[in-house]
Design an enzyme around this catalytic site. Structure first.
Site, PDB file in Angstrom:
ATOM      1  N   LYS A   1       0.848  -1.202   0.000  1.00 24.34           N
ATOM      2  CA  LYS A   1       0.000   0.000   0.000  1.00 24.34           C
ATOM      3  C   LYS A   1       0.881   1.249   0.000  1.00 24.34           C
ATOM      4  CE  LYS A   1      -3.847  -2.402   2.234  1.00 24.34           C
ATOM      5  NZ  LYS A   1      -4.629  -2.674   3.459  1.00 24.34           N
TER       6      LYS A   1
ATOM      7  N   ASP B   1     -10.840   2.850   4.150  1.00 25.88           N
ATOM      8  CA  ASP B   1     -11.149   1.422   4.093  1.00 25.88           C
ATOM      9  C   ASP B   1     -12.667   1.193   4.035  1.00 25.88           C
ATOM     10  OD1 ASP B   1      -9.162  -0.525   3.909  1.00 25.88           O
ATOM     11  OD2 ASP B   1      -8.563  -0.284   6.006  1.00 25.88           O
TER      12      ASP B   1
ATOM     13  N   GLN C   1      -4.555  -1.677   9.703  1.00 24.28           N
ATOM     14  CA  GLN C   1      -4.552  -3.005   9.085  1.00 24.28           C
ATOM     15  C   GLN C   1      -5.148  -4.029  10.052  1.00 24.28           C
ATOM     16  OE1 GLN C   1      -3.752  -3.471   5.901  1.00 24.28           O
ATOM     17  NE2 GLN C   1      -4.041  -5.678   5.919  1.00 24.28           N
TER      18      GLN C   1
HETATM   19  N1  GUN Z   1      -7.164  -6.965   6.305  1.00 25.02           N
HETATM   20  C1  GUN Z   1      -7.546  -7.672   5.221  1.00 25.02           C
HETATM   21  N2  GUN Z   1      -7.999  -6.856   4.256  1.00 25.02           N
HETATM   22  C2  GUN Z   1      -7.915  -5.597   4.741  1.00 25.02           C
HETATM   23  C3  GUN Z   1      -8.227  -4.318   4.195  1.00 25.02           C
HETATM   24  O1  GUN Z   1      -8.723  -4.152   3.076  1.00 25.02           O
HETATM   25  N3  GUN Z   1      -7.977  -3.264   5.023  1.00 25.02           N
HETATM   26  C4  GUN Z   1      -7.453  -3.406   6.259  1.00 25.02           C
HETATM   27  N4  GUN Z   1      -7.259  -2.300   6.992  1.00 25.02           N
HETATM   28  N5  GUN Z   1      -7.163  -4.574   6.792  1.00 25.02           N
HETATM   29  C5  GUN Z   1      -7.380  -5.669   6.030  1.00 25.02           C
END
Ligand code: GUN
Length: 296
Positions: A52, A119, A96
């Site tokens: 990311k 998100d 995350q």
């Molecule tokens: N864990 C698995 N997928 C995601 C996501 O799209 N965003 C976040 N913050 N955590 C995750």
């Protein structure tokens, strides 16, 4: 059979964002800024967050990652979120998941200011998604999937879409989007999950099959209707001594058998994972335009 290429599609999206951003930067505006918080040292989460950050920086965004020890308190994390919420030079914040067990994921996701929740996990954004209010943020993976359907002009209207998996991150919001009154929605949707009896009775009826279950190679070719479009969200690490890393990445769909019956399919890796990042970048850019550019 068409390979739905997440690499090419996400690159086009990133190029478009980078191009548009140049215009704002040349007018003297600041860069968009995405902050990610990672707690602990889970290997997969570290990889996702690093990707990311790398992709954000590659298109000209600022990106900051806070990596905390897994022993931090919930209070510490909530304080940090509050600080970022109040920092006008930050457009997007993600924490995350998963988090260590002593920290409430629900409290954390609800602590993020909805305007910075790129998100799309906050109740306000989930509510907007459910109502079709385009002001909010769509969770990155479902958003990325809609973008790949759009890029390949997959006809969805009036089709039967079967979503396998009901997580808050993918399956649930995906089912809402596919039933929405929108160009790449308008499906009749069936949502299957771990308690669905005779799941193949449903998957075999899908014109569009979206699988987000987290079980490697669970869906095989004999469970797919000939000509179906298959979207594989799974990305599990499976032991593989022949690989340098010691593991291979496997989707929820058995690619070889599925690609023989489907009309289009996403590979793993190189499919939905890259589109998730594109979705996150689109959301961050949307936040930047909606709340920074418009008000400054
Ligand atoms: N864990 C698995 N997928 C995601 C996501 O799209 N965003 C976040 N913050 N955590 C995750």
């Amino acid at each position: 059979m068409t390979l739905l290429d997440g690499k090419v599609t996400s690159q086009t999206i990133k190029d478009n964002i980078a191009g548009e951003l140049q215009k704002y930067l040349s007018e003297g505006r600041r860069k968009p800024h995405l902050v990610a918080i990672l707690v602990g040292n889970d290997g997969a989460s570290q990889t996702y967050v690093a990707s990311k950050q790398k992709n954000s920086q590659a298109i000209g965004f600022d990106s900051t990652v806070y990596n905390y020890d897994e022993t931090i308190t919930e209070e510490f994390l909530l304080d940090k979120i509050n600080q970022i919420n109040n920092d006008e030079a930050i457009d997007g914040l993600i924490v995350q998941l998963p988090l260590p067990k002593h920290i409430s994921e629900s409290k954390v996701t609800q602590a993020i200011k909805p305007e910075k929740d790129v998100d799309g996990f906050h109740d306000v954004n989930m509510g907007k998604l459910a109502k079709g209010d385009e002001d909010g943020f769509i969770p990155a993976t479902p958003y990325g999937i809609v973008k790949i359907l759009e890029a390949y002009d997959i006809q969805t209207s009036g089709k039967h879409c079967v979503v396998v998996g009901r997580s808050n991150i993918v399956g649930r919001p995906m089912s809402i989007l596919m039933s929405a009154n929108s160009k790449y929605g308008n499906c009749t949707v069936t949502l299957c999950h771990s308690r669905t009896a005779n799941i193949e009775d449903f998957t075999k009826k899908a014109d569009i099959l979206i699988v987000a279950l987290g079980k490697p190679e669970f869906i095989t070719g004999d469970m797919i209707k000939p000509g179906a479009v298959v979207i594989d969200v799974g990305i599990s690490r499976v032991e593989d001594p022949s690989k340098k890393s010691g593991f291979a990445l496997k989707g929820d769909v058995h690619f070889e058998s599925a690609s023989e019956v489907s009309s289009a399919i996403t590979p793993v890796p190189g499919g939905v994972g890259l589109m998730t990042i594109a979705g996150l970048l689109l959301n961050t850019f949307k936040s930047y335009k909606q709340y920074y550019l418009k008000q400054n």
